[in-house]
Design a protein around this motif. Structure first.
Motif, short mmCIF file in Angstrom:
data_model
loop_
_atom_site.label_atom_id
_atom_site.label_comp_id
_atom_site.label_asym_id
_atom_site.label_seq_id
_atom_site.Cartn_x
_atom_site.Cartn_y
_atom_site.Cartn_z
N SER A 36 0.79 -1.26 -0.30
CA SER A 36 0.03 0.24 0.07
C SER A 36 0.94 1.11 0.05
CB SER A 36 -0.87 -0.06 1.12
OG SER A 36 -1.26 1.16 1.68
N VAL A 39 2.26 1.73 -3.38
CA VAL A 39 1.12 2.20 -4.39
C VAL A 39 0.94 3.80 -4.03
CG1 VAL A 39 -1.38 2.13 -4.82
CG2 VAL A 39 -0.09 0.17 -4.51
N THR A 42 3.59 5.29 -5.94
CA THR A 42 3.14 5.46 -7.50
C THR A 42 2.23 6.46 -7.80
OG1 THR A 42 3.40 2.84 -7.41
CG2 THR A 42 2.20 3.84 -9.45
N PHE A 43 1.50 6.66 -6.88
CA PHE A 43 0.53 7.85 -7.22
C PHE A 43 1.20 9.05 -7.13
CE2 PHE A 43 -3.28 5.50 -7.56
CZ PHE A 43 -3.60 4.97 -6.44
N ALA A 48 -0.39 13.00 -8.47
CA ALA A 48 -1.68 12.92 -7.80
C ALA A 48 -1.49 12.88 -6.14
CB ALA A 48 -2.37 11.56 -8.21
N PRO A 49 -0.95 14.08 -5.62
CA PRO A 49 -0.82 14.03 -4.18
C PRO A 49 -2.00 13.61 -3.32
CG PRO A 49 -0.68 16.29 -5.20
CD PRO A 49 -0.81 15.34 -6.39
N ASP A 50 -3.15 14.13 -3.74
CA ASP A 50 -4.34 14.02 -2.89
C ASP A 50 -4.65 12.42 -2.71
OD1 ASP A 50 -6.71 16.76 -3.74
OD2 ASP A 50 -6.14 15.70 -1.78
N VAL A 51 -4.57 11.59 -3.77
CA VAL A 51 -4.90 10.46 -3.74
C VAL A 51 -3.71 9.55 -2.97
CG1 VAL A 51 -5.28 8.31 -5.25
CG2 VAL A 51 -5.92 10.54 -5.96
N ILE A 53 -1.81 10.90 -0.29
CA ILE A 53 -2.09 10.91 1.17
C ILE A 53 -3.25 10.07 1.69
CG2 ILE A 53 -2.89 12.64 2.77
CD1 ILE A 53 -1.54 14.78 1.65
N THR A 54 -4.21 10.00 0.93
CA THR A 54 -5.50 9.22 1.22
C THR A 54 -5.03 7.77 1.27
OG1 THR A 54 -6.74 10.93 0.13
CG2 THR A 54 -7.71 8.71 0.75
N GLU A 55 -4.35 7.14 0.10
CA GLU A 55 -4.20 5.90 0.12
C GLU A 55 -3.10 5.32 1.30
OE1 GLU A 55 -4.67 2.98 -1.79
OE2 GLU A 55 -3.39 1.94 -0.57
N ALA A 57 -2.89 6.95 4.23
CA ALA A 57 -3.40 7.00 5.41
C ALA A 57 -4.56 5.78 5.77
CB ALA A 57 -4.36 8.33 5.56
N ILE A 58 -5.17 5.62 4.64
CA ILE A 58 -6.14 4.71 4.79
C ILE A 58 -5.58 3.22 4.62
CG2 ILE A 58 -8.33 3.53 3.70
CD1 ILE A 58 -9.45 6.05 3.70
N LEU A 62 -4.71 2.18 8.57
CA LEU A 62 -5.97 1.49 9.06
C LEU A 62 -6.26 0.24 8.52
CD1 LEU A 62 -9.17 3.88 8.36
CD2 LEU A 62 -8.00 3.31 10.56
N THR A 63 -5.99 -0.17 7.20
CA THR A 63 -6.14 -1.66 6.90
C THR A 63 -5.32 -2.43 7.67
OG1 THR A 63 -6.95 -0.68 4.94
CG2 THR A 63 -6.27 -2.84 4.79
#
Lengths: 107, 245, 123
Positions: A36, A39, A42-43, A48-51, A53-55, A57-58, A62-63
């Motif tokens: 993760s 990935v 890779t983003f 794609a910095p927004d994506v 950070i979200t990837e 963190a989550i 979390l996972t």
């Protein structure tokens, strides 16, 4: 930049195959957290910095936490799963013997 | 036998995808953005005043999808909480055999305000820099996990978190309904003034919506993991009185 | 030189196929959920790669930069697939959380998470 993408892609495929095929479930979950993070890198390479950070963190915080809780509650946290039909033991010598016996008879 | 069938299925699927789909994608990198994306890039500052294009799309141009996403996350947290009702009372003592110890306890208390601060920063600057409501909410929830996992607190009351979550969701819908009262008559219209580019107080209702989303996500995820580890304060209480089976 | 889009399309496709193989053939249900997660990651990479432009920059305007806004806009990456993937990542986590909770309950009832031990599933 192209070289970075190729290196990250090869690592990604290798570690994802490891997460699916490795015998110990605890290692599989840790490898999934690493995949993760790769990935998320890779983003970033795809601008794609927004994506990313979200990837990060989550997917990796979390996972992994929920997987570890699931492993603990199903008593699989140190079991070796050789896919032989029986969930092989708890990592002790007795567990490995029963695991290899089950794997041998179900091969 | 099973593995052979699996490999056959995968190979046929790969063949199908390569001949039909990848044939057109196996090209050089495109040099221009497609029409809809180009329209989104050009219309961001005139219509929303936000500097982050992705935020403008997620909150304003496709705002209803964000409401749906928040609903789906709420449903999954609800499902997890309902399914883990039986874990009540067999809380953290079963999951973690011992306390965190000295370093984890004091280290968590030291790092906690920094985590919360970074999370709130990411939520508040969602329209100026990458981030937004969702990763910011996840960071604040991570602070709650740090509290649970390192033994700073053994139980958390989910009643307060449920109330916060409810009010945050209500705020999202109320902000959308305010758009119906304005002269533009559309749900989730951007009615507040747009301000100047790059200031925190700009882009209309986008920071307010992301604040509501961030609060809701943080409360939701805290409830999710609290019910998974069985450290719900209320359930531990009833179990002490003889269980609720 | 090297087409980044082509490399990443192939990588995402290989990830999806690997995850699909894992879902089809693994017996431990937790490993099936891990493989589902790998499929999710592959699909997200594929979606973001659709919007990549050669030598593109992140789709965020800078108010105090030296270049004008129109100049920044001409070099941006497509922001539309990124907003879709933002939603997809969050929902993917929701699916994983519910699936793992179901597995925890299954273990409480039946004592196993191996598909071969559960009656009625003939795989």
């Amino acid at each position: 930049m192209g070289a970075m993408v190729i290196v990250v892609s090869v690592l990604l495929i290798g570690l994802a195959a490891g997460a699916i095929f490795v015998r110990s479930l605890g290692s599989a979950v840790i490898l999934l957290g690493t995949v993760s993070l790769l990935v998320a890198t890779t983003f970033l390479l795809l601008a794609a910095p927004d994506v990313a950070i979200t990837e990060a963190a989550i997917g990796s915080a979390l996972t992994t936490l929920v997987y570890v809780l699931a492993l603990k509650r199903t008593n699989s946290i140190d079991s070796l799963d050789d896919d032989g039909g029986r969930q092989a033991g708890k990592g002790t010598a007795a567990g490995q013997k029963s695991g290899s016996a089950a794997g041998g008879s179900h091969a | 036998m099973r593995k052979v069938i699996g490999v056959l299925l995968i190979v046929s699927f790969a063949f199908f995808v390569f001949t039909l789909v990848m044939r057109d994608l196996w090209v050089e990198d495109p040099t221009a953005v497609r029409t809809l994306g180009q329209a989104a890039i050009e219309e961001t500052i005139p219509q929303s005043g936000a500097a982050n294009t992705v935020t403008a799309i997620v909150v304003q141009f496709r705002g209803l999808d964000t409401l749906g996403e928040v609903t789906v996350l709420f449903l999954s947290a609800l499902g997890v909480a309902l399914l883990s009702g039986e874990f009540a009372g067999r809380g953290l003592k079963e999951v973690f055999r011992d306390d965190g110890g000295f370093i984890l306890y004091y280290g968590a208390r030291l790092v906690l305000p920094i985590i919360i601060l970074v999370g709130v920063y990411i939520v508040a600057h969602g329209h100026l820099s990458p981030g937004g409501g969702f990763p910011g909410g996840v960071l604040v929830a991570t602070a709650v996990y740090a509290v649970l996992m390192t033994g700073v607190k053994k139980e958390l009351s989910t009643r307060i978190m449920a109330v916060i979550e409810g009010f945050a969701g209500l705020a999202f819908v109320a902000l959308g309904l305010l758009g119906l009262l304005s002269d533009r008559f559309s749900f989730l219209a951007n009615i507040l003034p747009k301000g100047s580019l790059g200031m925190v107080f700009s882009a209309g209702i986008i920071p307010l919506i992301y604040a509501a989303v961030g609060t809701k996500v943080a409360a939701e995820l805290s409830t999710l993991v609290t019910s998974l580890t069985g450290s719900d304060y209320a359930s531990a209480d009833t179990t002490a009185q003889g269980g609720k089976r | 030189m090297i087409s980044i889009s082509a490399v990443l399309y192939s990588t995402s496709l290989i990830l999806i196929l690997l995850g699909l193989y894992g879902v089809l053939t693994r017996k431990n249900l937790i490993r099936v959920v891990i493989s589902l997660d790998v499929v999710d990651l592959g699909v997200n990479i594929f979606l973001v790669t659709i919007g990549y432009v050669r030598d593109g920059r992140a789709p965020i305007y800078l108010a105090d930069a030296q270049t004008s806004l129109a100049d920044q806009a001409s070099r941006m990456v497509d922001p539309l697939p990124q907003s879709l993937v933002l939603t997809a990542i969050v929902i993917g986590f929701g699916v994983t959380a519910v699936a793992l909770t179901l597995l925890m309950r299954l273990y409480e009832r039946k004592g196993t998470v191996m598909v071969s031990d559960l009656r009625g599933l003939k795989w």
